[in-house]
Design a protein around this motif. Sequence first.
Motif, PDB file in Angstrom:
ATOM      1  N   LEU A   1       0.844  -1.183   0.000  1.00  0.00           N
ATOM      2  CA  LEU A   1       0.000   0.000   0.000  1.00  0.00           C
ATOM      3  C   LEU A   1       0.877   1.230   0.000  1.00  0.00           C
ATOM      4  O   LEU A   1       2.024   1.193   0.472  1.00  0.00           O
ATOM      5  CB  LEU A   1      -0.899   0.033   1.252  1.00  0.00           C
ATOM      6  CG  LEU A   1      -2.009  -1.013   1.348  1.00  0.00           C
ATOM      7  CD1 LEU A   1      -2.706  -0.893   2.701  1.00  0.00           C
ATOM      8  CD2 LEU A   1      -3.015  -0.825   0.233  1.00  0.00           C
TER       9      LEU A   1
ATOM     10  N   SER B   1       2.499   4.570   1.257  1.00  0.00           N
ATOM     11  CA  SER B   1       2.904   4.815   2.635  1.00  0.00           C
ATOM     12  C   SER B   1       1.925   5.702   3.395  1.00  0.00           C
ATOM     13  O   SER B   1       1.800   5.607   4.619  1.00  0.00           O
ATOM     14  CB  SER B   1       4.299   5.466   2.662  1.00  0.00           C
ATOM     15  OG  SER B   1       4.286   6.704   1.963  1.00  0.00           O
TER      16      SER B   1
ATOM     17  N   LEU C   1      -2.042   4.142   5.138  1.00  0.00           N
ATOM     18  CA  LEU C   1      -2.273   3.615   6.477  1.00  0.00           C
ATOM     19  C   LEU C   1      -2.665   4.725   7.447  1.00  0.00           C
ATOM     20  O   LEU C   1      -3.578   4.565   8.256  1.00  0.00           O
ATOM     21  CB  LEU C   1      -1.018   2.897   6.983  1.00  0.00           C
ATOM     22  CG  LEU C   1      -0.759   1.508   6.399  1.00  0.00           C
ATOM     23  CD1 LEU C   1       0.553   0.960   6.907  1.00  0.00           C
ATOM     24  CD2 LEU C   1      -1.887   0.564   6.731  1.00  0.00           C
TER      25      LEU C   1
ATOM     26  N   VAL D   1      -6.615   4.454   8.016  1.00  0.00           N
ATOM     27  CA  VAL D   1      -6.785   3.669   9.239  1.00  0.00           C
ATOM     28  C   VAL D   1      -6.963   4.545  10.470  1.00  0.00           C
ATOM     29  O   VAL D   1      -7.868   4.326  11.286  1.00  0.00           O
ATOM     30  CB  VAL D   1      -5.590   2.717   9.431  1.00  0.00           C
ATOM     31  CG1 VAL D   1      -5.681   2.015  10.773  1.00  0.00           C
ATOM     32  CG2 VAL D   1      -5.542   1.702   8.300  1.00  0.00           C
TER      33      VAL D   1
ATOM     34  N   LEU E   1     -10.249  -2.574  11.245  1.00  0.00           N
ATOM     35  CA  LEU E   1      -9.057  -1.782  10.941  1.00  0.00           C
ATOM     36  C   LEU E   1      -7.871  -2.192  11.812  1.00  0.00           C
ATOM     37  O   LEU E   1      -6.741  -2.289  11.323  1.00  0.00           O
ATOM     38  CB  LEU E   1      -9.360  -0.298  11.134  1.00  0.00           C
ATOM     39  CG  LEU E   1     -10.330   0.317  10.119  1.00  0.00           C
ATOM     40  CD1 LEU E   1     -10.577   1.777  10.430  1.00  0.00           C
ATOM     41  CD2 LEU E   1      -9.800   0.168   8.694  1.00  0.00           C
TER      42      LEU E   1
ATOM     43  N   VAL F   1      -4.320  -3.640  10.288  1.00  0.00           N
ATOM     44  CA  VAL F   1      -3.029  -2.956  10.444  1.00  0.00           C
ATOM     45  C   VAL F   1      -1.993  -3.881  11.050  1.00  0.00           C
ATOM     46  O   VAL F   1      -0.853  -3.978  10.558  1.00  0.00           O
ATOM     47  CB  VAL F   1      -3.194  -1.692  11.308  1.00  0.00           C
ATOM     48  CG1 VAL F   1      -1.836  -1.115  11.683  1.00  0.00           C
ATOM     49  CG2 VAL F   1      -3.984  -0.643  10.548  1.00  0.00           C
TER      50      VAL F   1
ATOM     51  N   TYR G   1      -0.980  -6.446   8.490  1.00  0.00           N
ATOM     52  CA  TYR G   1      -0.188  -5.853   7.414  1.00  0.00           C
ATOM     53  C   TYR G   1       1.263  -5.642   7.846  1.00  0.00           C
ATOM     54  O   TYR G   1       2.203  -5.950   7.096  1.00  0.00           O
ATOM     55  CB  TYR G   1      -0.819  -4.519   7.005  1.00  0.00           C
ATOM     56  CG  TYR G   1      -0.124  -3.822   5.872  1.00  0.00           C
ATOM     57  CD1 TYR G   1      -0.401  -4.147   4.546  1.00  0.00           C
ATOM     58  CD2 TYR G   1       0.811  -2.830   6.120  1.00  0.00           C
ATOM     59  CE1 TYR G   1       0.238  -3.503   3.509  1.00  0.00           C
ATOM     60  CE2 TYR G   1       1.463  -2.183   5.082  1.00  0.00           C
ATOM     61  CZ  TYR G   1       1.167  -2.519   3.781  1.00  0.00           C
ATOM     62  OH  TYR G   1       1.817  -1.876   2.752  1.00  0.00           O
ATOM     63  N   ILE G   2       1.450  -5.129   9.057  1.00  0.00           N
ATOM     64  CA  ILE G   2       2.805  -4.880   9.545  1.00  0.00           C
ATOM     65  C   ILE G   2       3.539  -6.193   9.789  1.00  0.00           C
ATOM     66  O   ILE G   2       4.716  -6.341   9.439  1.00  0.00           O
ATOM     67  CB  ILE G   2       2.765  -4.035  10.822  1.00  0.00           C
ATOM     68  CG1 ILE G   2       2.099  -2.689  10.538  1.00  0.00           C
ATOM     69  CG2 ILE G   2       4.165  -3.830  11.375  1.00  0.00           C
ATOM     70  CD1 ILE G   2       2.777  -1.857   9.485  1.00  0.00           C
TER      71      ILE G   2
ATOM     72  N   VAL H   1      -1.166   0.732  16.814  1.00  0.00           N
ATOM     73  CA  VAL H   1      -1.507   1.085  15.441  1.00  0.00           C
ATOM     74  C   VAL H   1      -0.728   2.291  14.945  1.00  0.00           C
ATOM     75  O   VAL H   1      -0.161   2.275  13.852  1.00  0.00           O
ATOM     76  CB  VAL H   1      -3.021   1.352  15.332  1.00  0.00           C
ATOM     77  CG1 VAL H   1      -3.374   1.891  13.956  1.00  0.00           C
ATOM     78  CG2 VAL H   1      -3.796   0.067  15.591  1.00  0.00           C
TER      79      VAL H   1
ATOM     80  N   ALA I   1       1.833   2.229  11.900  1.00  0.00           N
ATOM     81  CA  ALA I   1       1.409   2.946  10.699  1.00  0.00           C
ATOM     82  C   ALA I   1       2.376   4.079  10.367  1.00  0.00           C
ATOM     83  O   ALA I   1       2.697   4.320   9.195  1.00  0.00           O
ATOM     84  CB  ALA I   1       0.003   3.496  10.885  1.00  0.00           C
TER      85      ALA I   1
ATOM     86  N   ALA J   1       5.484   2.701   8.746  1.00  0.00           N
ATOM     87  CA  ALA J   1       5.243   2.356   7.343  1.00  0.00           C
ATOM     88  C   ALA J   1       5.098   3.598   6.474  1.00  0.00           C
ATOM     89  O   ALA J   1       5.285   3.528   5.260  1.00  0.00           O
ATOM     90  CB  ALA J   1       3.990   1.498   7.220  1.00  0.00           C
TER      91      ALA J   1
END
Length: 562
Positions: free
Chosen positions: A46, A48, A51, A55, A269, A273, A276-277, A384, A388, A391
């Motif tokens: 995604l 950068s 997120l 989110v 959400l 997150v 994803y991380i 989060v 986020a 990222a």
Amino acid sequence: MELILVVVGAIAVTAIAHRRGLEPALIIVVIGAVVSFLPGFEAPELDSHILLTVVLPPLLYSAALDFSFPTFLRNIKPILGLGVALVVVTAFTVAAMSAWLVVVPLTFATALILGAIVAPPDAVTAVAVGRKLGLPKRVMAILTGESLINDAAALALFSIAVAHVAGSHTFIQNPLLLFGYSSVVGPLMGAALGYVTLWIRRRLANPGLETVQGLVVPFAAFIAAEHFHASGVLAVVVAGFVVGSGTVDAGYQTRLQERYVWNSVDVLLEAFVFAYIGLHLRFVLEDLDEAHESLVEVAIASGIVLLVVLVIRPLSVFAMFSRGVLSRQVEKRLSVPVPEHGGRGALGTRRRANAPAKWRSRIDNRALTWQENVVVSWTGMRGVVTLAAAAAIPATTAAGDPFPERATIQAIAFVVSVGTLLLQGWTLPMLIRRLDLSSDDDHTYTHVETAKAERVVHKAAEEVLDDFRANPPVGLGPRVLGEIRTTIARQSQDADEMPNPEAHTLRAETFAALYRAVLIAQRAALIGERDEGRIDDEAVRAMLERLDLQEAGVTARLESRL
């Protein structure tokens, strides 16, 4: 397709973790990290900024909707201390230690990016554990309020540091002026959007459309504020406060529907997150290897930053909250009584001549107990926002060069997040149980405030019914009017005695009008008592929810007769 699979897998893991009594965030990250090492696995990518833009706003907005603004103001001192001062202290301490120790080649500017990323705790885990184990309400309020504003302070520092390292231009060159501008304009834009949202809702009068409109508000507030270089986080929080306090004017269907919709959005959400991380762990390590960084050096640096993060919060909490306890003990032992008609005591204490302003009188100046201080000190789990923001570090600078030490910062942030979740998240329940923080005063206070709310509701209903009795509508006999009054007074418990809502008879219309009048009067009376400070906002919200559920049940029983 990959993103859908990530979401489905994260939700499945969350469900299993809840059934097992485990912390979903940590389990999702660990499983995601393991999956990332599977042969041939490619992590979904995604942009950068997605997120942070997609989110973070709904998570903050949802928390602000459920959080009482009067409660926020009542605990404003500890909330500002933890949400702003502690974030700044943590960010600069981490930056100074990381640059000074030179374990990895970080300049102070790049180390400040790392500090801003790991500075804000995520109170989701702490609040969930505290609610389950019965933490005192004031501790819960402080932790929730902290989580609403600490992200703004951290992301403001993050943006300034990234702009400096990347060589990009900021709206205002002076960091302090930029921070002040962002902190003032952001809330103003959020408040304006919140009131516009309420104005539109009064004209929609459709639960489905109102809920859809509510889903747009956090993104609109965040993007609009960021477009004008203000704090999108504060804009979202203030918009949530405004809309949350104004939803009493909406229909019961809208309030009930929104409550469950936002709970679902939060779960979705947060699960996404963390998944994803976790799925990017292998690729972060590969980036470190390509940058010729020593994994041992990065591991040592991560351990040092984790230690700093774990230690700085208890020290800061003691400095902020325990000084008052010590000073009061010293004053109690050494001071002489203050003269009745003015003057100073032995320690220079002067009696106040005037009562404090009304808004200041609502601020809770009570000190936390040592047990509460310990719990607040240990609720520093990163989540989060840390992941986020890590990222969201740009891949290149303004000149097109690779962003310096991006992979190193992301790896350290990952270790700090997982480390705090593991060390603090798993030990916090045991700590709360050992300290025995369940307060009888809290239970008594809740019972008293609930009783107040019930008295207000009953009094408002009686006033409407008395007015109905004194001014009955024309065309209905005394027996029918008595039946209507009796049914409404019994809180509509027997649907068989109620008229058909679609019959359009005078009896049905009179019943519906009276029932709506009672509910409107009850809600208005509760809000009035809350605004005057005579009833706690949480008790008012609980009673409003009871009225919503009652209205929903009565309406459902009426409609089932058709």
